[in-house]
Write a protein that holds these residues in place. Sequence first.
Motif, PDB file in Angstrom:
ATOM      1  N   ALA A   1       0.834  -1.204   0.000  1.00 36.76           N
ATOM      2  CA  ALA A   1       0.000   0.000   0.000  1.00 36.76           C
ATOM      3  C   ALA A   1       0.865   1.247   0.000  1.00 36.76           C
ATOM      4  CB  ALA A   1      -0.944  -0.002   1.202  1.00 36.76           C
ATOM      5  N   ARG A   2       1.914   1.245   0.799  1.00 40.71           N
ATOM      6  CA  ARG A   2       2.810   2.403   0.860  1.00 40.71           C
ATOM      7  C   ARG A   2       3.499   2.630  -0.481  1.00 40.71           C
ATOM      8  NH1 ARG A   2       7.547   1.311   4.456  1.00 40.71           N
ATOM      9  NH2 ARG A   2       8.248   0.438   2.512  1.00 40.71           N
ATOM     10  N   SER A   3       3.932   1.553  -1.124  1.00 38.75           N
ATOM     11  CA  SER A   3       4.603   1.656  -2.418  1.00 38.75           C
ATOM     12  C   SER A   3       3.657   2.215  -3.484  1.00 38.75           C
ATOM     13  CB  SER A   3       5.134   0.288  -2.843  1.00 38.75           C
ATOM     14  OG  SER A   3       5.705   0.364  -4.133  1.00 38.75           O
ATOM     15  N   GLU A   4       2.437   1.688  -3.518  1.00 39.40           N
ATOM     16  CA  GLU A   4       1.475   2.188  -4.497  1.00 39.40           C
ATOM     17  C   GLU A   4       1.103   3.634  -4.209  1.00 39.40           C
ATOM     18  OE1 GLU A   4      -2.881   1.290  -6.423  1.00 39.40           O
ATOM     19  OE2 GLU A   4      -1.879  -0.355  -5.391  1.00 39.40           O
ATOM     20  N   LEU A   5       0.989   3.980  -2.932  1.00 37.68           N
ATOM     21  CA  LEU A   5       0.697   5.366  -2.558  1.00 37.68           C
ATOM     22  C   LEU A   5       1.801   6.293  -3.042  1.00 37.68           C
ATOM     23  CD1 LEU A   5      -1.005   7.486  -1.127  1.00 37.68           C
ATOM     24  CD2 LEU A   5       0.071   6.793   1.028  1.00 37.68           C
ATOM     25  N   ALA A   6       3.046   5.876  -2.905  1.00 38.21           N
ATOM     26  CA  ALA A   6       4.166   6.691  -3.390  1.00 38.21           C
ATOM     27  C   ALA A   6       4.079   6.883  -4.904  1.00 38.21           C
ATOM     28  CB  ALA A   6       5.492   6.048  -3.010  1.00 38.21           C
ATOM     29  N   GLN A   7       3.677   5.843  -5.625  1.00 40.29           N
ATOM     30  CA  GLN A   7       3.520   5.962  -7.080  1.00 40.29           C
ATOM     31  C   GLN A   7       2.398   6.937  -7.435  1.00 40.29           C
ATOM     32  OE1 GLN A   7       2.897   1.992  -8.530  1.00 40.29           O
ATOM     33  NE2 GLN A   7       4.929   1.287  -7.895  1.00 40.29           N
ATOM     34  N   VAL A   8       1.310   6.879  -6.693  1.00 40.26           N
ATOM     35  CA  VAL A   8       0.195   7.794  -6.928  1.00 40.26           C
ATOM     36  C   VAL A   8       0.653   9.231  -6.700  1.00 40.26           C
ATOM     37  CG1 VAL A   8      -2.036   8.560  -5.984  1.00 40.26           C
ATOM     38  CG2 VAL A   8      -1.644   6.133  -6.472  1.00 40.26           C
ATOM     39  N   VAL A   9       1.368   9.457  -5.614  1.00 42.27           N
ATOM     40  CA  VAL A   9       1.854  10.805  -5.312  1.00 42.27           C
ATOM     41  C   VAL A   9       2.785  11.298  -6.415  1.00 42.27           C
ATOM     42  CG1 VAL A   9       3.281  12.155  -3.708  1.00 42.27           C
ATOM     43  CG2 VAL A   9       1.537  10.596  -2.820  1.00 42.27           C
ATOM     44  N   GLU A  10       3.684  10.446  -6.886  1.00 38.02           N
ATOM     45  CA  GLU A  10       4.592  10.824  -7.969  1.00 38.02           C
ATOM     46  C   GLU A  10       3.824  11.233  -9.220  1.00 38.02           C
ATOM     47  OE1 GLU A  10       7.564   7.871  -8.839  1.00 38.02           O
ATOM     48  OE2 GLU A  10       8.162   7.735  -6.733  1.00 38.02           O
ATOM     49  N   ARG A  11       2.802  10.466  -9.569  1.00 43.52           N
ATOM     50  CA  ARG A  11       2.009  10.791 -10.762  1.00 43.52           C
ATOM     51  C   ARG A  11       1.278  12.110 -10.589  1.00 43.52           C
ATOM     52  NH1 ARG A  11      -1.569   6.133 -12.987  1.00 43.52           N
ATOM     53  NH2 ARG A  11      -1.850   7.708 -14.604  1.00 43.52           N
ATOM     54  N   LEU A  12       0.733  12.341  -9.400  1.00 45.78           N
ATOM     55  CA  LEU A  12       0.037  13.601  -9.161  1.00 45.78           C
ATOM     56  C   LEU A  12       1.002  14.779  -9.200  1.00 45.78           C
ATOM     57  CD1 LEU A  12      -2.466  12.545  -6.377  1.00 45.78           C
ATOM     58  CD2 LEU A  12      -3.061  13.382  -8.665  1.00 45.78           C
ATOM     59  N   GLU A  13       2.178  14.612  -8.616  1.00 42.57           N
ATOM     60  CA  GLU A  13       3.165  15.691  -8.602  1.00 42.57           C
ATOM     61  C   GLU A  13       3.722  15.977  -9.986  1.00 42.57           C
ATOM     62  OE1 GLU A  13       5.970  14.432  -5.628  1.00 42.57           O
ATOM     63  OE2 GLU A  13       4.864  15.451  -4.030  1.00 42.57           O
ATOM     64  N   ALA A  14       3.806  14.950 -10.829  1.00 43.23           N
ATOM     65  CA  ALA A  14       4.343  15.128 -12.178  1.00 43.23           C
ATOM     66  C   ALA A  14       3.398  15.942 -13.053  1.00 43.23           C
ATOM     67  CB  ALA A  14       4.609  13.764 -12.824  1.00 43.23           C
ATOM     68  N   GLY A  15       2.112  15.894 -12.734  1.00 46.02           N
ATOM     69  CA  GLY A  15       1.136  16.633 -13.526  1.00 46.02           C
ATOM     70  C   GLY A  15       0.907  15.953 -14.868  1.00 46.02           C
ATOM     71  N   GLY A  16       0.264  16.680 -15.752  1.00 44.37           N
ATOM     72  CA  GLY A  16       0.011  16.164 -17.079  1.00 44.37           C
ATOM     73  C   GLY A  16      -1.152  15.209 -17.180  1.00 44.37           C
ATOM     74  N   THR A  17      -1.904  15.041 -16.097  1.00 46.86           N
ATOM     75  CA  THR A  17      -3.074  14.163 -16.142  1.00 46.86           C
ATOM     76  C   THR A  17      -4.324  15.027 -16.245  1.00 46.86           C
ATOM     77  OG1 THR A  17      -3.179  14.108 -13.727  1.00 46.86           O
ATOM     78  CG2 THR A  17      -1.988  12.322 -14.795  1.00 46.86           C
ATOM     79  N   SER A  18      -5.369  14.431 -16.777  1.00 40.97           N
ATOM     80  CA  SER A  18      -6.643  15.147 -16.875  1.00 40.97           C
ATOM     81  C   SER A  18      -7.213  15.348 -15.473  1.00 40.97           C
ATOM     82  CB  SER A  18      -7.628  14.347 -17.726  1.00 40.97           C
ATOM     83  OG  SER A  18      -7.994  13.154 -17.048  1.00 40.97           O
TER      84      SER A  18
ATOM     85  N   GLU B   1     -10.115  14.445 -14.472  1.00 42.69           N
ATOM     86  CA  GLU B   1     -10.780  13.199 -14.069  1.00 42.69           C
ATOM     87  C   GLU B   1      -9.758  12.174 -13.563  1.00 42.69           C
ATOM     88  OE1 GLU B   1     -14.065  11.472 -12.967  1.00 42.69           O
ATOM     89  OE2 GLU B   1     -14.088  13.383 -14.013  1.00 42.69           O
ATOM     90  N   GLU B   2      -8.640  12.035 -14.265  1.00 42.03           N
ATOM     91  CA  GLU B   2      -7.609  11.093 -13.835  1.00 42.03           C
ATOM     92  C   GLU B   2      -6.973  11.547 -12.519  1.00 42.03           C
ATOM     93  OE1 GLU B   2      -3.660   8.714 -15.449  1.00 42.03           O
ATOM     94  OE2 GLU B   2      -4.470  10.351 -16.647  1.00 42.03           O
ATOM     95  N   SER B   3      -6.752  12.827 -12.380  1.00 40.02           N
ATOM     96  CA  SER B   3      -6.195  13.360 -11.132  1.00 40.02           C
ATOM     97  C   SER B   3      -7.115  13.074  -9.954  1.00 40.02           C
ATOM     98  CB  SER B   3      -5.957  14.872 -11.242  1.00 40.02           C
ATOM     99  OG  SER B   3      -4.961  15.151 -12.187  1.00 40.02           O
ATOM    100  N   LEU B   4      -8.415  13.243 -10.161  1.00 35.66           N
ATOM    101  CA  LEU B   4      -9.378  12.947  -9.091  1.00 35.66           C
ATOM    102  C   LEU B   4      -9.369  11.466  -8.747  1.00 35.66           C
ATOM    103  CD1 LEU B   4     -12.378  15.205 -10.124  1.00 35.66           C
ATOM    104  CD2 LEU B   4     -10.927  15.472  -8.115  1.00 35.66           C
ATOM    105  N   ALA B   5      -9.306  10.611  -9.764  1.00 34.26           N
ATOM    106  CA  ALA B   5      -9.260   9.167  -9.513  1.00 34.26           C
ATOM    107  C   ALA B   5      -7.986   8.800  -8.760  1.00 34.26           C
ATOM    108  CB  ALA B   5      -9.349   8.402 -10.828  1.00 34.26           C
ATOM    109  N   LEU B   6      -6.868   9.402  -9.127  1.00 31.83           N
ATOM    110  CA  LEU B   6      -5.610   9.147  -8.418  1.00 31.83           C
ATOM    111  C   LEU B   6      -5.701   9.620  -6.976  1.00 31.83           C
ATOM    112  CD1 LEU B   6      -3.026  10.134 -11.171  1.00 31.83           C
ATOM    113  CD2 LEU B   6      -3.270   7.868 -10.135  1.00 31.83           C
ATOM    114  N   TRP B   7      -6.260  10.794  -6.772  1.00 31.82           N
ATOM    115  CA  TRP B   7      -6.420  11.335  -5.413  1.00 31.82           C
ATOM    116  C   TRP B   7      -7.262  10.394  -4.560  1.00 31.82           C
ATOM    117  CZ3 TRP B   7      -4.370  15.362  -2.788  1.00 31.82           C
ATOM    118  CH2 TRP B   7      -4.942  15.660  -1.558  1.00 31.82           C
ATOM    119  N   GLU B   8      -8.383   9.933  -5.127  1.00 40.55           N
ATOM    120  CA  GLU B   8      -9.250   9.023  -4.383  1.00 40.55           C
ATOM    121  C   GLU B   8      -8.535   7.711  -4.063  1.00 40.55           C
ATOM    122  OE1 GLU B   8     -12.483   8.944  -7.146  1.00 40.55           O
ATOM    123  OE2 GLU B   8     -13.472  10.673  -6.217  1.00 40.55           O
ATOM    124  N   ARG B   9      -7.776   7.197  -5.020  1.00 36.91           N
ATOM    125  CA  ARG B   9      -6.987   5.982  -4.771  1.00 36.91           C
ATOM    126  C   ARG B   9      -5.971   6.242  -3.666  1.00 36.91           C
ATOM    127  NH1 ARG B   9      -6.957   0.834  -4.106  1.00 36.91           N
ATOM    128  NH2 ARG B   9      -4.989  -0.145  -4.586  1.00 36.91           N
ATOM    129  N   GLY B  10      -5.325   7.384  -3.712  1.00 37.12           N
ATOM    130  CA  GLY B  10      -4.363   7.741  -2.675  1.00 37.12           C
ATOM    131  C   GLY B  10      -4.992   7.792  -1.298  1.00 37.12           C
TER     132      GLY B  10
END
Length: 70
Positions: free
Chosen positions: A15-32, A34-43
């Motif tokens: 869970a911690r590893s996947e959470l770190a990946q989610v945070v990296e994707r959110l910080e990198a930007g470039g997502t729509s 809708e995708e950002s919201l889905a990532l946030w909810e997953r996080g």
Amino acid sequence: MSDRKPDEQLSYEQARSELAQVVERLEAGGTSLEESLALWERGERLAAACQRSLDGARARIDAARSSADA
């Protein structure tokens, strides 16, 4: 993230590893949006799973301490 286990079945480390990946994707930007919201909810779900694991570990430590003191 397509072959995810349900949150309850993830180990703390998974869970911690996947959470770190989610945070990296959110910080990198470039997502729509809708995708950002889905990532946030997953996080949020992953963070809750990590907290449950930590709470469980704390309860086990407290129980071991209590039985050692008795």
